[in-house]
Design a protein around this motif. Structure first.
Motif, PDB file in Angstrom:
ATOM      1  N   GLU A   1       0.580  -1.214  -0.058  1.00 29.75           N
ATOM      2  CA  GLU A   1       0.012  -0.125  -0.224  1.00 29.75           C
ATOM      3  C   GLU A   1       0.752   1.206   0.065  1.00 29.75           C
ATOM      4  O   GLU A   1       1.637   1.124   1.252  1.00 29.75           O
ATOM      5  CB  GLU A   1      -1.186   0.182   1.688  1.00 29.75           C
ATOM      6  CG  GLU A   1      -1.941  -0.730   0.570  1.00 29.75           C
ATOM      7  CD  GLU A   1      -3.529   0.045   0.201  1.00 29.75           C
ATOM      8  OE1 GLU A   1      -3.600   0.756  -0.121  1.00 29.75           O
ATOM      9  OE2 GLU A   1      -4.177  -1.081  -0.423  1.00 29.75           O
ATOM     10  N   LEU A   2       0.829   2.360  -1.188  1.00 33.47           N
ATOM     11  CA  LEU A   2       1.522   3.202  -1.475  1.00 33.47           C
ATOM     12  C   LEU A   2       0.484   4.343  -0.508  1.00 33.47           C
ATOM     13  O   LEU A   2      -0.416   4.018  -1.378  1.00 33.47           O
ATOM     14  CB  LEU A   2       2.043   3.527  -2.239  1.00 33.47           C
ATOM     15  CG  LEU A   2       3.452   2.593  -2.631  1.00 33.47           C
ATOM     16  CD1 LEU A   2       3.865   2.775  -4.528  1.00 33.47           C
ATOM     17  CD2 LEU A   2       4.433   2.592  -1.754  1.00 33.47           C
ATOM     18  N   THR A   3       1.211   5.541  -0.231  1.00 28.23           N
ATOM     19  CA  THR A   3       0.510   6.272   0.335  1.00 28.23           C
ATOM     20  C   THR A   3       1.496   7.646   0.042  1.00 28.23           C
ATOM     21  O   THR A   3       2.650   8.004  -0.191  1.00 28.23           O
ATOM     22  CB  THR A   3       0.806   6.638   1.969  1.00 28.23           C
ATOM     23  OG1 THR A   3       1.610   6.829   2.245  1.00 28.23           O
ATOM     24  CG2 THR A   3      -0.001   5.792   2.429  1.00 28.23           C
ATOM     25  N   ALA A   4       1.219   9.211   0.433  1.00 30.78           N
ATOM     26  CA  ALA A   4       1.580  10.463  -0.309  1.00 30.78           C
ATOM     27  C   ALA A   4       2.820  10.726   1.352  1.00 30.78           C
ATOM     28  O   ALA A   4       3.752  10.708  -0.042  1.00 30.78           O
ATOM     29  CB  ALA A   4       0.710  11.595  -0.065  1.00 30.78           C
ATOM     30  N   THR A   5       2.698   9.345   1.904  1.00 31.83           N
ATOM     31  CA  THR A   5       4.208   9.874   2.509  1.00 31.83           C
ATOM     32  C   THR A   5       5.406   8.903   2.226  1.00 31.83           C
ATOM     33  O   THR A   5       6.280   8.902   2.190  1.00 31.83           O
ATOM     34  CB  THR A   5       3.940   9.059   4.131  1.00 31.83           C
ATOM     35  OG1 THR A   5       2.743  10.201   4.820  1.00 31.83           O
ATOM     36  CG2 THR A   5       4.538   8.708   4.946  1.00 31.83           C
ATOM     37  N   ASN A   6       4.755   7.426   1.741  1.00 35.91           N
ATOM     38  CA  ASN A   6       5.751   7.047   0.876  1.00 35.91           C
ATOM     39  C   ASN A   6       5.913   6.040  -0.353  1.00 35.91           C
ATOM     40  O   ASN A   6       6.980   5.893  -0.579  1.00 35.91           O
ATOM     41  CB  ASN A   6       5.480   4.780   1.800  1.00 35.91           C
ATOM     42  CG  ASN A   6       4.657   5.180   1.279  1.00 35.91           C
ATOM     43  OD1 ASN A   6       3.538   4.991  -0.012  1.00 35.91           O
ATOM     44  ND2 ASN A   6       3.920   3.395   2.289  1.00 35.91           N
ATOM     45  N   PHE A   7       5.604   7.376  -1.454  1.00 30.20           N
ATOM     46  CA  PHE A   7       5.484   6.789  -2.448  1.00 30.20           C
ATOM     47  C   PHE A   7       6.331   7.561  -2.998  1.00 30.20           C
ATOM     48  O   PHE A   7       7.074   6.654  -4.129  1.00 30.20           O
ATOM     49  CB  PHE A   7       3.935   7.643  -2.613  1.00 30.20           C
ATOM     50  CG  PHE A   7       4.264   7.259  -4.680  1.00 30.20           C
ATOM     51  CD1 PHE A   7       3.640   6.410  -5.626  1.00 30.20           C
ATOM     52  CD2 PHE A   7       4.717   7.901  -5.369  1.00 30.20           C
ATOM     53  CE1 PHE A   7       3.179   6.536  -6.375  1.00 30.20           C
ATOM     54  CE2 PHE A   7       4.090   8.022  -7.703  1.00 30.20           C
ATOM     55  CZ  PHE A   7       3.824   7.025  -7.093  1.00 30.20           C
ATOM     56  N   ARG A   8       6.796   8.600  -2.627  1.00 33.71           N
ATOM     57  CA  ARG A   8       9.026   8.779  -3.105  1.00 33.71           C
ATOM     58  C   ARG A   8       9.232   7.569  -2.981  1.00 33.71           C
ATOM     59  O   ARG A   8      10.395   7.499  -4.513  1.00 33.71           O
ATOM     60  CB  ARG A   8       8.677  10.440  -2.903  1.00 33.71           C
ATOM     61  CG  ARG A   8       8.093  11.194  -3.626  1.00 33.71           C
ATOM     62  CD  ARG A   8       8.376  11.317  -4.862  1.00 33.71           C
ATOM     63  NE  ARG A   8       7.320  11.843  -6.200  1.00 33.71           N
ATOM     64  CZ  ARG A   8       7.117  11.392  -7.173  1.00 33.71           C
ATOM     65  NH1 ARG A   8       8.322  10.757  -7.708  1.00 33.71           N
ATOM     66  NH2 ARG A   8       6.339  11.314  -8.051  1.00 33.71           N
ATOM     67  N   GLN A   9       9.550   7.639  -1.572  1.00 32.17           N
ATOM     68  CA  GLN A   9      10.553   6.497  -0.851  1.00 32.17           C
ATOM     69  C   GLN A   9      10.352   5.437  -2.061  1.00 32.17           C
ATOM     70  O   GLN A   9      11.579   4.747  -2.289  1.00 32.17           O
ATOM     71  CB  GLN A   9      10.297   6.524   0.045  1.00 32.17           C
ATOM     72  CG  GLN A   9      11.366   5.418   1.284  1.00 32.17           C
ATOM     73  CD  GLN A   9      12.644   6.170   0.664  1.00 32.17           C
ATOM     74  OE1 GLN A   9      13.178   7.130   1.032  1.00 32.17           O
ATOM     75  NE2 GLN A   9      13.623   5.016   2.060  1.00 32.17           N
ATOM     76  N   HIS A  10       9.734   5.042  -2.490  1.00 31.17           N
ATOM     77  CA  HIS A  10       9.236   3.470  -2.940  1.00 31.17           C
ATOM     78  C   HIS A  10       9.116   3.425  -4.371  1.00 31.17           C
ATOM     79  O   HIS A  10       9.967   2.925  -5.000  1.00 31.17           O
ATOM     80  CB  HIS A  10       7.890   2.575  -2.555  1.00 31.17           C
ATOM     81  CG  HIS A  10       8.283   1.877  -1.421  1.00 31.17           C
ATOM     82  ND1 HIS A  10       8.553   1.021  -1.203  1.00 31.17           N
ATOM     83  CD2 HIS A  10       7.438   3.043   0.489  1.00 31.17           C
ATOM     84  CE1 HIS A  10       8.638   0.654   0.025  1.00 31.17           C
ATOM     85  NE2 HIS A  10       7.722   1.664   0.369  1.00 31.17           N
ATOM     86  N   ILE A  11       8.835   4.835  -5.286  1.00 29.68           N
ATOM     87  CA  ILE A  11       9.028   5.173  -6.243  1.00 29.68           C
ATOM     88  C   ILE A  11      10.635   5.405  -6.619  1.00 29.68           C
ATOM     89  O   ILE A  11      11.585   4.921  -7.424  1.00 29.68           O
ATOM     90  CB  ILE A  11       8.027   6.219  -6.559  1.00 29.68           C
ATOM     91  CG1 ILE A  11       6.876   5.516  -6.174  1.00 29.68           C
ATOM     92  CG2 ILE A  11       8.543   6.226  -8.539  1.00 29.68           C
ATOM     93  CD1 ILE A  11       6.434   3.709  -7.437  1.00 29.68           C
ATOM     94  N   GLY A  12      10.990   6.644  -6.648  1.00 30.88           N
ATOM     95  CA  GLY A  12      12.064   7.166  -6.512  1.00 30.88           C
ATOM     96  C   GLY A  12      13.941   6.322  -6.007  1.00 30.88           C
ATOM     97  O   GLY A  12      15.039   6.595  -6.739  1.00 30.88           O
ATOM     98  N   ARG A  13      13.678   5.421  -4.721  1.00 30.63           N
ATOM     99  CA  ARG A  13      14.487   4.993  -4.355  1.00 30.63           C
ATOM    100  C   ARG A  13      15.084   3.773  -4.321  1.00 30.63           C
ATOM    101  O   ARG A  13      16.457   2.990  -4.392  1.00 30.63           O
ATOM    102  CB  ARG A  13      15.014   5.075  -2.557  1.00 30.63           C
ATOM    103  CG  ARG A  13      14.865   6.228  -2.433  1.00 30.63           C
ATOM    104  CD  ARG A  13      16.420   7.619  -2.524  1.00 30.63           C
ATOM    105  NE  ARG A  13      17.383   6.533  -2.056  1.00 30.63           N
ATOM    106  CZ  ARG A  13      17.973   6.445  -0.631  1.00 30.63           C
ATOM    107  NH1 ARG A  13      16.599   7.255  -0.010  1.00 30.63           N
ATOM    108  NH2 ARG A  13      19.089   5.899  -0.583  1.00 30.63           N
ATOM    109  N   SER A  14      13.818   3.001  -5.313  1.00 33.12           N
ATOM    110  CA  SER A  14      14.236   1.371  -5.414  1.00 33.12           C
ATOM    111  C   SER A  14      15.033   1.131  -7.059  1.00 33.12           C
ATOM    112  O   SER A  14      14.490   1.841  -7.680  1.00 33.12           O
ATOM    113  CB  SER A  14      12.861   0.850  -5.933  1.00 33.12           C
ATOM    114  OG  SER A  14      12.130  -0.331  -5.841  1.00 33.12           O
TER     115      SER A  14
END
Length: 144
Positions: free
Chosen positions: A43-56
């Motif tokens: 589950e992605l939220t506004a809080t964790n979206f950038r971390q998962h999309i940008g750092r993976s």
């Protein structure tokens, strides 16, 4: 070029360096010790979206959906199965467009379900409409 992949932990969002050869060997997070892949959509939220999309370093497949959407409900078990088939080479995630309207707007989600494939922090493919498992996995693999 290093063969290590940066993998974001689905449990604590810590970034882990995993040798590519070890991706299929059930790697665990160095920070929280939980599995980096559990065969379920994240589950992605506004809080964790950038971390998962940008750092993976692995591609991330995102299902933009809503709880009231009939086709989304029909596709949910297909998406669960896709997670089991595509991980660890693709992270599978979901965004609830009812609770994360800003993310839906940011990516121009006009109909749901909509699948978006991200690589290197950028959206590389976009597909609206429900799909069966074979169509979904074939579409993802054709984009990689």
């Amino acid at each position: 070029m290093s063969d290590a992949q940066h993998i974001v932990c689905p449990h604590c969002a810590g970034v882990n360096r995993v040798p590519a050869a070890r991706l299929t060997q059930a790697p665990k997070c160095g920070k929280c010790k939980q599995p980096l892949f559990d065969g379920k959509p994240l589950e992605l939220t506004a809080t964790n979206f950038r971390q998962h999309i940008g750092r993976s370093d692995i591609p991330v497949l995102v299902d933009f959906w809503a709880p009231w959407c009939g086709p989304c409900k029909m596709m949910a078990p297909v998406f669960e199965e896709a997670a089991m088939q595509l991980e660890p080479h693709v992270r599978v995630a979901k965004v609830n467009t009812e609770t994360e309207q800003t993310l839906a707007g940011q990516f121009g989600i006009r109909s749901i379900p909509t699948l978006a494939l991200f690589r290197g922090g950028q959206e590389v493919a976009h597909q609206a409409g429900a799909m069966d498992l074979n169509s979904l996995t074939r579409w993802v693999r054709s984009q990689l």
